[in-house]
Design an enzyme around this catalytic site. Structure first.
Site, mmCIF file in Angstrom:
data_model
loop_
_atom_site.group_PDB
_atom_site.id
_atom_site.type_symbol
_atom_site.label_atom_id
_atom_site.label_comp_id
_atom_site.label_asym_id
_atom_site.label_seq_id
_atom_site.Cartn_x
_atom_site.Cartn_y
_atom_site.Cartn_z
ATOM 1 N N SER A 254 0.837 -1.198 0.000
ATOM 2 C CA SER A 254 0.000 0.000 0.000
ATOM 3 C C SER A 254 0.876 1.253 0.000
ATOM 4 C CB SER A 254 -0.909 0.019 1.225
ATOM 5 O OG SER A 254 -1.567 1.260 1.313
ATOM 6 N N GLY B 41 1.272 -2.090 4.196
ATOM 7 C CA GLY B 41 1.768 -0.730 4.065
ATOM 8 C C GLY B 41 2.998 -0.487 4.908
ATOM 9 N N SER B 42 2.779 -0.228 6.194
ATOM 10 C CA SER B 42 3.893 0.057 7.100
ATOM 11 C C SER B 42 4.882 -1.090 7.167
ATOM 12 C CB SER B 42 3.349 0.364 8.508
ATOM 13 O OG SER B 42 2.497 1.476 8.481
ATOM 14 N N GLY C 203 -8.851 4.380 7.280
ATOM 15 C CA GLY C 203 -8.557 5.802 7.390
ATOM 16 C C GLY C 203 -7.128 6.119 7.736
ATOM 17 N N GLY D 262 -2.977 4.392 8.422
ATOM 18 C CA GLY D 262 -2.057 3.267 8.393
ATOM 19 C C GLY D 262 -1.455 3.021 9.761
ATOM 20 N N GLY D 263 -0.734 1.914 9.880
ATOM 21 C CA GLY D 263 0.013 1.631 11.101
ATOM 22 C C GLY D 263 -0.794 1.049 12.239
ATOM 23 N N HIS E 273 -1.291 -1.241 -4.304
ATOM 24 C CA HIS E 273 -2.548 -0.912 -3.650
ATOM 25 C C HIS E 273 -2.596 0.592 -3.406
ATOM 26 C CE1 HIS E 273 -6.146 -1.950 -1.322
ATOM 27 N NE2 HIS E 273 -5.765 -1.005 -0.467
ATOM 28 N N MET F 171 -8.821 8.452 -0.107
ATOM 29 C CA MET F 171 -9.664 8.860 1.020
ATOM 30 C C MET F 171 -10.143 10.286 0.819
ATOM 31 S SD MET F 171 -7.249 7.498 4.107
ATOM 32 C CE MET F 171 -6.462 5.895 4.061
ATOM 33 N N GLY G 297 -2.716 -3.986 9.230
ATOM 34 C CA GLY G 297 -1.975 -4.668 10.281
ATOM 35 C C GLY G 297 -1.324 -5.970 9.867
ATOM 36 N N ASP H 298 -4.793 3.684 -1.958
ATOM 37 C CA ASP H 298 -5.894 4.070 -1.075
ATOM 38 C C ASP H 298 -6.306 5.509 -1.324
ATOM 39 O OD1 ASP H 298 -6.295 1.714 0.622
ATOM 40 O OD2 ASP H 298 -4.265 2.103 1.337
ATOM 41 N N MET I 158 -11.490 -5.447 5.671
ATOM 42 C CA MET I 158 -10.686 -4.506 6.450
ATOM 43 C C MET I 158 -10.375 -5.123 7.816
ATOM 44 S SD MET I 158 -10.053 -1.960 4.519
ATOM 45 C CE MET I 158 -9.219 -1.014 5.810
#
Length: 219
Positions: free
Chosen positions: A11, A200-201, A145, A147-148, A36, A40, A180, A38, A140
């Site tokens: 992401s 992502g993270s 909304g 990350g992390g 990916h 928003m 996550g 995102d 989800m």
């Protein structure tokens, strides 16, 4: 785990936006399958990310699948624009679509794969009437909304329920999981029935993102 296609989709929400071109180059070199993206709007979720101009430039910089996740209200107003920007897969939220079947048909009619995302509180059985119309179900595993966040453990049971529903209706939808995901929990998520890992993270905060993507692929 049954034999099926599995994909890793880093992401870009967690990437360094000042070095976005270099981040995409890294993903192109890596074993990542999808990118990916995102989107928003600050209304459906309490955050604003990036939109059409950024995706247009990313599309020009990669040949990999652009997996666009719309966390926005009234997604039908923008579906054609995201097709023009280069989306291969367009995912809308169940919670944002009053006329979900119409949204799905619009996306497919534009030549994209259609996905439907479910927030953590939304039960999977609500997709029974459209399960044979969609290409992807995005579970989800955090509240959308930001990350992390940490993976919500109950998501594993939700993935199993989704897999059972797909099998029951002989549907072809892939199960994507977002939020996550780590190298440590990836195997349990795939074993529960997932096909696509959004990370992502875990990827972009690691010392060696390419090695981390490879480790997720090995899961």
């Amino acid at each position: 785990m049954e034999n099926r296609n599995t994909f890793v989709a880093p992401s870009l929400l967690a990437s360094n936006f000042l070095e976005l071109g270099k981040e995409v180059e890294m993903l192109n070199r890596s074993e990542a399958d999808w990118l990916h993206l995102d989107v928003m709007d600050g209304r459906f979720v309490p955050n604003i990310s990036f939109g059409l101009p950024v995706i247009t430039h990313i599309r020009k910089a990669t040949k990999k699948t652009c997996d666009v996740h719309l966390m926005i209200e009234e997604p039908e107003k923008y579906a054609e624009d995201f097709k023009k920007a280069g989306a291969d897969i367009l995912t809308v939220h169940y919670e944002a679509c009053t006329h979900l079947h119409r949204n799905i048909q619009q996306i497919k009619g534009l030549g994209m794969k259609a996905g439907v995302a479910l927030n953590p509180h939304t039960p999977v059985h609500l997709l029974e009437n459209v399960i044979n119309d969609i290409d992807l179900i995005l579970i989800m595993s955090v509240n959308p909304g930001f990350g992390g966040q940490h993976f919500i453990p109950k998501t594993l049971e939700k993935i199993r329920q989704t897999r059972e529903m797909i099998n029951h209706y002989k549907a072809h939808a892939l199960i994507e999981v977002d939020g996550g995901i780590t190298v440590e929990n990836a195997t349990s998520i795939l074993d529960a029935g997932a096909n696509v890992l959004v990370a992502g993270s875990t990827v972009f905060a690691s010392k060696d993102p390419e090695a981390t993507i490879s480790a997720l692929r090995k899961a």
